[in-house]
Structures are given as C-alpha cells and as structure tokens.
Design a protein around this motif. Structure first.
Motif, PDB file in Angstrom:
ATOM      1  N   ALA A   1       0.833  -1.200   0.000  1.00 52.38           N
ATOM      2  CA  ALA A   1       0.000   0.000   0.000  1.00 52.38           C
ATOM      3  C   ALA A   1       0.873   1.257   0.000  1.00 52.38           C
ATOM      4  O   ALA A   1       0.610   2.213  -0.744  1.00 52.38           O
ATOM      5  CB  ALA A   1      -0.937  -0.003   1.201  1.00 52.38           C
ATOM      6  N   ASP A   2       1.928   1.262   0.822  1.00 50.98           N
ATOM      7  CA  ASP A   2       2.855   2.398   0.838  1.00 50.98           C
ATOM      8  C   ASP A   2       3.508   2.581  -0.526  1.00 50.98           C
ATOM      9  O   ASP A   2       3.617   3.703  -1.031  1.00 50.98           O
ATOM     10  CB  ASP A   2       3.950   2.199   1.887  1.00 50.98           C
ATOM     11  N   GLU A   3       3.942   1.483  -1.115  1.00 53.68           N
ATOM     12  CA  GLU A   3       4.615   1.543  -2.415  1.00 53.68           C
ATOM     13  C   GLU A   3       3.664   2.072  -3.491  1.00 53.68           C
ATOM     14  O   GLU A   3       4.061   2.873  -4.331  1.00 53.68           O
ATOM     15  CB  GLU A   3       5.131   0.159  -2.827  1.00 53.68           C
ATOM     16  N   TYR A   4       2.423   1.625  -3.444  1.00 55.69           N
ATOM     17  CA  TYR A   4       1.471   2.058  -4.464  1.00 55.69           C
ATOM     18  C   TYR A   4       1.170   3.543  -4.317  1.00 55.69           C
ATOM     19  O   TYR A   4       1.074   4.264  -5.315  1.00 55.69           O
ATOM     20  CB  TYR A   4       0.186   1.229  -4.402  1.00 55.69           C
ATOM     21  N   LEU A   5       1.032   4.004  -3.093  1.00 58.42           N
ATOM     22  CA  LEU A   5       0.796   5.434  -2.887  1.00 58.42           C
ATOM     23  C   LEU A   5       2.009   6.245  -3.335  1.00 58.42           C
ATOM     24  O   LEU A   5       1.859   7.276  -4.001  1.00 58.42           O
ATOM     25  CB  LEU A   5       0.456   5.714  -1.420  1.00 58.42           C
TER      26      LEU A   5
ATOM     27  N   TYR B   1       4.189   5.373  -5.594  1.00 57.03           N
ATOM     28  CA  TYR B   1       4.176   5.295  -7.058  1.00 57.03           C
ATOM     29  C   TYR B   1       3.233   6.354  -7.632  1.00 57.03           C
ATOM     30  O   TYR B   1       3.588   7.095  -8.558  1.00 57.03           O
ATOM     31  CB  TYR B   1       3.743   3.895  -7.496  1.00 57.03           C
ATOM     32  N   THR B   2       2.034   6.455  -7.073  1.00 57.07           N
ATOM     33  CA  THR B   2       1.043   7.415  -7.558  1.00 57.07           C
ATOM     34  C   THR B   2       1.535   8.844  -7.371  1.00 57.07           C
ATOM     35  O   THR B   2       1.383   9.697  -8.255  1.00 57.07           O
ATOM     36  CB  THR B   2      -0.300   7.196  -6.834  1.00 57.07           C
ATOM     37  N   LYS B   3       2.147   9.108  -6.233  1.00 60.11           N
ATOM     38  CA  LYS B   3       2.674  10.455  -5.979  1.00 60.11           C
ATOM     39  C   LYS B   3       3.840  10.787  -6.917  1.00 60.11           C
ATOM     40  O   LYS B   3       3.997  11.937  -7.337  1.00 60.11           O
ATOM     41  CB  LYS B   3       3.096  10.576  -4.511  1.00 60.11           C
ATOM     42  N   THR B   4       4.632   9.791  -7.248  1.00 62.25           N
ATOM     43  CA  THR B   4       5.743  10.008  -8.176  1.00 62.25           C
ATOM     44  C   THR B   4       5.206  10.253  -9.583  1.00 62.25           C
ATOM     45  O   THR B   4       5.730  11.103 -10.313  1.00 62.25           O
ATOM     46  CB  THR B   4       6.725   8.820  -8.131  1.00 62.25           C
ATOM     47  N   ARG B   5       4.163   9.528  -9.981  1.00 68.44           N
ATOM     48  CA  ARG B   5       3.494   9.778 -11.266  1.00 68.44           C
ATOM     49  C   ARG B   5       2.953  11.204 -11.300  1.00 68.44           C
ATOM     50  O   ARG B   5       3.048  11.893 -12.301  1.00 68.44           O
ATOM     51  CB  ARG B   5       2.326   8.812 -11.455  1.00 68.44           C
TER      52      ARG B   5
END
Length: 157
Positions: free
Chosen positions: A24-28, A30-34
């Motif tokens: 979940a941390d990684e996905y968030l 990832y989204t913030k980096t996008r």
C-alpha cells in the motif's frame, strides 16, 4: 492450495500482512511520483520530468514483485485503492507547490518512511516469523529505497 514451505501458517499470514501494508505504501508512493512526473513545473521541468519517470518505473517493477511475494506466501495481495488507503502509513499529499523542490522533499520523506519501516521489520521476518526469504526480500527493497532516496536527496543540495 496453501504453501508448505516450512513456515507456520500464522507466520505466513503475519508476513503477508506486513508486506500488504508495504505494498500500500509503495502504491501510494508510485502514484505520488506519477503525479510529480505529470505536474512538475519550472525551469527544470524537462530533466525532472524524466527523473520522476525513471523513479516511477522502478517503483512499478517493485510493486509487481512485492505483490508476487505476497502471493508466494499463499495470500492475496491488496489490489484496490480503498485497500491501499486503509493500509498505508503515507498521506496522499503534503507539498506546497508544483516545483521540483516541493515534490522531491515530499517523495524523499515517503521513501525514508518506507526505509524505516523496512528496517524495523527485516529482523522480525527472520527471527520472530522464521521467514528468512521475506527478510532477504525486504533487505533488497531497503537497498532500492536507500538508493532512490539518495537520488532525490542529491537534488536538494
């Protein structure tokens, strides 16, 4: 079918739960980096646009690998935005602008938060849960995040 890999079922469940929170941390992140890649503004737009793209591509591969690690332990990986938001320790947005410094500072804080979480769990996986494989896997993730954090930090001199 449940895996029979020499780790007690309760320990597998706990490892999978810890990894699910990490996913979940990684996905968030990832989204913030996008978001940084898409919305960066300023004189350094082009090189930061490319820099953030390289970072989110690395996170994309990491996310897939992490979900597969959870599956290899016999559990389902969380895969919805609702699940990710319920499990994550990160927040969606903290920055004050769309300039590179604001994005980099926020992303760096998130990487460092993940690093601390990984560091806290590596020995727990190995010692308490008898899950050496996940401990080793988490060590690799730690090294990846340390390098990514260094790359971000280098832009803040």
């Amino acid at each position: 079918m449940k895996p029979h890999i020499g780790i007690h079922e309760n320990n597998l469940a706990e490892s999978a739960h810890i990894l699910s929170k990490l996913l979940a941390d990684e996905y968030l992140l990832y989204t913030k980096t996008r978001n940084a890649h898409w919305n960066i503004e300023g004189a350094d737009f082009y090189n930061k646009h490319l820099f953030f793209e390289a970072q989110y591509n690395e996170l994309d591969e990491l996310i897939d690998s992490l979900a597969e690690r959870i599956r290899s332990l016999g559990h389902y990986a969380p895969a919805s935005l609702n699940q990710f938001l319920a499990l994550t320790q990160l927040t969606e947005q903290k920055r004050s602008g769309n300039d590179s410094t604001a994005y980099i500072k926020e992303l760096l804080m998130d990487h460092e938060s993940i690093i601390v979480s990984l560091r806290e769990n590596i020995d727990h996986f190995a010692m308490a849960l008898k899950d050496i494989g996940t401990s080793d896997y988490a060590t690799g993730l730690l090294e990846t995040h340390e390098k990514m954090a260094w790359m971000l930090r280098a832009h803040l001199s």
